[in-house]
Design a protein around this motif. Structure first.
Motif: not given
Length: 170
Positions: A90-94
């Motif tokens: 999720x952190x990579x996605x954002x």
């Protein structure tokens, strides 16, 4: 896919933190206390943006309260199949490199502690190990410094990709 219905004025004026919560509140409250299969089914029924937001909130909502909660929750995420890759994904996605780096640094501290003591990290470790407690407090301070930017980054994403999260009431 579950979209949240809200008025335009609410969408425009919610704080960064509240907007993210409003977009996944029903999903997260709906899976609270459920078994792993029910949680996985609920999360996989969401679109990619909603999945990323849910996994961020799974991390953030538990870790934000204190250094002990932060340490304990990250330890739990590392032990629970699917959670660590979900949160880091999720952190990579954002594109939240700072928070991702902090989690990797925290993971390293927990791994070193576990290797040193042949066990799993537990909140009582902080009471029994002053050096670990100091290190975790510094990590938690970094978390507190970074998280406003994470929340801003995510709310900006939500506002720019409204169709992934919200139906605006007419």
């Amino acid at each position: 896919m579950t979209l949240v219905t809200m008025k335009q004025v609410e969408f425009d004026t919610l704080s960064d933190e509240r907007l993210g919560w409003a977009c996944v509140e029903s999903t997260l409250l709906g899976i609270r206390g459920k078994d792993a299969a029910a949680k996985e089914q609920a999360i996989t029924s969401l679109n990619k943006s909603q999945q990323a937001l849910c996994m961020f909130r799974v991390f953030y909502d538990h870790a934000k309260k204190s250094a002990i909660e932060y340490y304990s929750w990250i330890s739990y995420l590392l032990q629970t199949p699917g959670y660590w890759p979900g949160v880091t994904g999720s952190l990579r996605y954002f594109s939240d490199q700072k928070m991702l780096q902090l989690l990797e640094d925290t993971k390293q501290v927990i791994k070193e502690r576990n290797n040193k003591h042949n066990g799993v990290a537990f909140y009582k470790d902080l009471e029994q190990d002053n050096e670990l407690s100091h290190t975790v407090n510094r990590l938690y301070e970094r978390f507190q410094e970074i998280v406003p930017n994470s929340l801003k980054r995510i709310s900006t994403f939500i506002r720019s990709n409204q169709e992934d999260f919200v139906i605006i009431e007419k």
